[in-house]
Design a protein around this motif. Structure first.
Motif, short mmCIF file in Angstrom:
data_model
loop_
_atom_site.label_atom_id
_atom_site.label_comp_id
_atom_site.label_asym_id
_atom_site.label_seq_id
_atom_site.Cartn_x
_atom_site.Cartn_y
_atom_site.Cartn_z
N VAL A 17 0.63 -1.14 -0.04
CA VAL A 17 -0.06 0.06 -0.11
C VAL A 17 0.88 1.30 -0.13
O VAL A 17 2.00 1.29 0.44
CB VAL A 17 -1.00 0.10 1.30
N ARG A 18 0.34 2.30 -0.66
CA ARG A 18 1.13 3.46 -0.42
C ARG A 18 0.20 4.26 0.33
O ARG A 18 -0.81 4.89 0.17
CB ARG A 18 0.83 4.29 -1.87
N TRP A 19 0.96 4.80 1.43
CA TRP A 19 0.40 5.60 2.39
C TRP A 19 0.40 7.29 2.03
O TRP A 19 1.64 7.65 1.52
CB TRP A 19 1.15 5.72 3.77
N ALA A 35 -4.24 5.01 2.95
CA ALA A 35 -4.03 4.12 2.11
C ALA A 35 -5.36 3.20 1.61
O ALA A 35 -6.23 2.90 2.47
CB ALA A 35 -2.86 3.05 2.68
#
Length: 73
Positions: A17-19, A35
């Motif tokens: 995931v990309r926060w 995310a």
């Protein structure tokens, strides 16, 4: 069938995931990060964590419930 938990004990358990940090963050690391898990049982939910504790827990929201919450603040 039981409902999925609405939290993750350690946000580091959310892989791939990309926060993203809130645009309201002042740079003092005092805001939230979000995310969107794209696979697995959490796909389609929004994960939210405290930017001061990136390895800490994350809360999980449906898109509709997060939109309702965000519209009230």
């Amino acid at each position: 069938m039981s409902a999925l938990p609405r939290n993750v004990p350690a946000s580091t358990d959310l892989h791939d995931v990309r926060w993203l940090r809130s645009s309201y963050s002042t740079g003092a690391n005092n805001c939230v990060e979000t995310a969107r898990p794209c696979s697995g049982p959490r796909a389609g939910l929004l994960a939210v964590r405290d930017s001061k504790n990136p390895a800490g827990p994350a809360l999980l929201f449906s898109a509709a419930s997060w939109a309702e919450f965000a519209s009230t603040i």
